[in-house]
Design a protein around this motif. Structure first.
Motif, PDB file in Angstrom:
ATOM      1  N   GLY A  85      11.275  -8.021   1.990  1.00 41.13           N
ATOM      2  CA  GLY A  85      13.200  -8.617   2.448  1.00 41.13           C
ATOM      3  C   GLY A  85      13.419  -7.390   1.524  1.00 41.13           C
ATOM      4  N   ALA A  86      13.341  -7.474   0.347  1.00 40.82           N
ATOM      5  CA  ALA A  86      13.405  -6.104  -0.407  1.00 40.82           C
ATOM      6  C   ALA A  86      14.101  -5.009   0.212  1.00 40.82           C
ATOM      7  CB  ALA A  86      12.640  -5.913  -1.530  1.00 40.82           C
ATOM      8  N   GLN A  87      13.101  -4.507   1.034  1.00 36.55           N
ATOM      9  CA  GLN A  87      13.364  -3.130   1.854  1.00 36.55           C
ATOM     10  C   GLN A  87      14.643  -2.899   2.699  1.00 36.55           C
ATOM     11  OE1 GLN A  87      10.707  -2.366   5.170  1.00 36.55           O
ATOM     12  NE2 GLN A  87      11.811  -0.246   5.477  1.00 36.55           N
ATOM     13  N   MET A  97      12.591   6.086   2.419  1.00 31.04           N
ATOM     14  CA  MET A  97      11.911   6.245   1.178  1.00 31.04           C
ATOM     15  C   MET A  97      11.763   5.283   0.630  1.00 31.04           C
ATOM     16  SD  MET A  97       9.419   7.819   3.899  1.00 31.04           S
ATOM     17  CE  MET A  97       8.541   7.552   3.186  1.00 31.04           C
ATOM     18  N   LEU A  98      12.874   5.578  -0.125  1.00 33.55           N
ATOM     19  CA  LEU A  98      12.640   5.163  -1.716  1.00 33.55           C
ATOM     20  C   LEU A  98      12.778   3.363  -1.265  1.00 33.55           C
ATOM     21  CD1 LEU A  98      12.967   4.960  -4.172  1.00 33.55           C
ATOM     22  CD2 LEU A  98      15.513   4.870  -4.296  1.00 33.55           C
ATOM     23  N   ALA A  99      13.429   2.907   0.139  1.00 28.32           N
ATOM     24  CA  ALA A  99      13.891   1.822  -0.283  1.00 28.32           C
ATOM     25  C   ALA A  99      12.502   1.009   0.743  1.00 28.32           C
ATOM     26  CB  ALA A  99      15.026   1.390   1.134  1.00 28.32           C
ATOM     27  N   LEU A 100      11.596   2.161   1.134  1.00 25.79           N
ATOM     28  CA  LEU A 100      10.157   1.424   2.456  1.00 25.79           C
ATOM     29  C   LEU A 100       9.714   1.164   0.759  1.00 25.79           C
ATOM     30  CD1 LEU A 100       8.558   1.736   4.659  1.00 25.79           C
ATOM     31  CD2 LEU A 100       8.010   4.104   4.106  1.00 25.79           C
ATOM     32  N   GLY A 101       9.611   1.929  -0.621  1.00 23.21           N
ATOM     33  CA  GLY A 101       8.603   1.742  -1.906  1.00 23.21           C
ATOM     34  C   GLY A 101       8.793   0.254  -1.825  1.00 23.21           C
TER      35      GLY A 101
END
Length: 319
Positions: A85-87, A97-101
């Motif tokens: 959900g955060a991603q 890639m930061l969101a994927l983190g």
């Protein structure tokens, strides 16, 4: 004063590691040497974990299926969904890639030492905490990559080479440690301080090498103050949801207070000790550091939060 700001000494170590990687990243001809050193440190880390984990305690703790099942479901189920959900919420605000983190953060297993220590300080079920941490980390080496691949789509595809690296670098050293436990465990237990230093040094090396690659790849050129603030706010929200949800789940299941405390820390904490090696295995060197940013921030924040929560829980219980 520093002890009050950073109740766990590993927090400033991680801060110093990321700062050092930002100022003096490894690059050029030194990269293969640093990567080889990082791999060796990771192998040692998982070997020591195998040596320390007592098989008889695992077998005994598994019998508390209600607590252990809840910890497993929360750590890899609810937390994975929170990360997903955060991603999704941050995809339009942060680099991909930061969101994927944040998804990567959600699928990681719990910590070992810090979750057990926090549970002990808060009056939790220490034996169950040890078993929960062991089971979550052992299963997490297998479950976390598969869960990430299932939820991340094409970005989470695991190649055959990556799968072999996971087996060779994470699983085989752990099982080798289990085999060597009979001879080495007394020495490791007698030298806990040295073993902990080796653990934390291995994690710091893995973080330094991964973050160095991100710095060389231009992570600080890609991120501005607004995006860093978004990461901080998102991590704060995740901490509130994860710790609050774990405590609420323990109440819904009517767990004994000691077991509820164990579920709180085992379910909501996330392990950089698994995250850093796994990121180095799953992602190219240039992107692994970017993916690690959310778990780095979350890990440091959870240590501080847990150190403040533990005495609060003790006072609430009237101990």
């Amino acid at each position: 004063m520093l002890a009050r700001i950073f109740p766990d000494r590993f927090v400033p170590v991680l801060l110093a590691t990321t700062l050092f990687a930002s100022l003096l990243p490894v690059h050029g001809a030194a990269v293969p040497i640093a990567q080889a050193l990082s791999t060796a440190a990771i192998v040692l880390l998982f070997f020591l974990n195998g040596v320390r984990l007592p098989r008889d305690e695992v077998l005994h703790g598994v019998r508390n299926w209600k607590l252990q099942g809840a910890a497993f479901a929360y750590c890899f189920g609810a937390m994975a969904l929170l990360g997903l959900g955060a991603q999704a919420a941050l995809a339009a605000l942060l680099p991909a890639m930061l969101a994927l983190g944040f998804l990567f953060l959600g699928i990681l297993p719990s910590t070992v030492q810090s979750a057990t220590a926090a549970s002990s300080m808060a009056g939790g079920n220490v034996a169950a905490s040890v078993v929960a941490a062991a089971l979550l980390n052992l299963s997490g080496v297998i479950v976390a990559p598969l869960l990430f691949a299932a939820l991340a789509g094409s970005a989470g595809a695991i190649s055959g080479a990556a799968a072999l690296r996971i087996v060779a670098i994470l699983l085989l050293p752990f099982f080798a440690g289990q085999v060597a436990q009979r001879w080495l465990r007394p020495w490791v237990l007698a030298h806990r301080g040295l073993a902990t230093l080796m653990d934390r040094s291995a994690i710091a090396i893995a973080v330094y090498v991964a973050f160095s690659a991100a710095v060389v790849g231009g992570i600080w050129d890609l991120l501005d103050i607004r995006e860093i603030a978004i990461v901080g706010a998102a991590v704060a929200a995740l901490l509130a949801l994860s710790f609050g949800g774990a405590w609420l789940l323990g109440g819904v299941l009517r767990l004994a207070r000691a077991d509820r405390i164990t579920l709180l820390f085992s379910g909501a904490q996330k392990s950089i000790a698994v995250g850093a090696p796994l990121a180095a295995t799953l992602f190219p060197a240039a992107t692994a550091g970017m993916v690690l940013v959310p778990i780095l921030v979350y890990h440091m924040a959870q240590l501080i939060l847990s150190a403040w929560l533990a005495p609060l829980l003790v006072r609430r219980a009237g101990v």
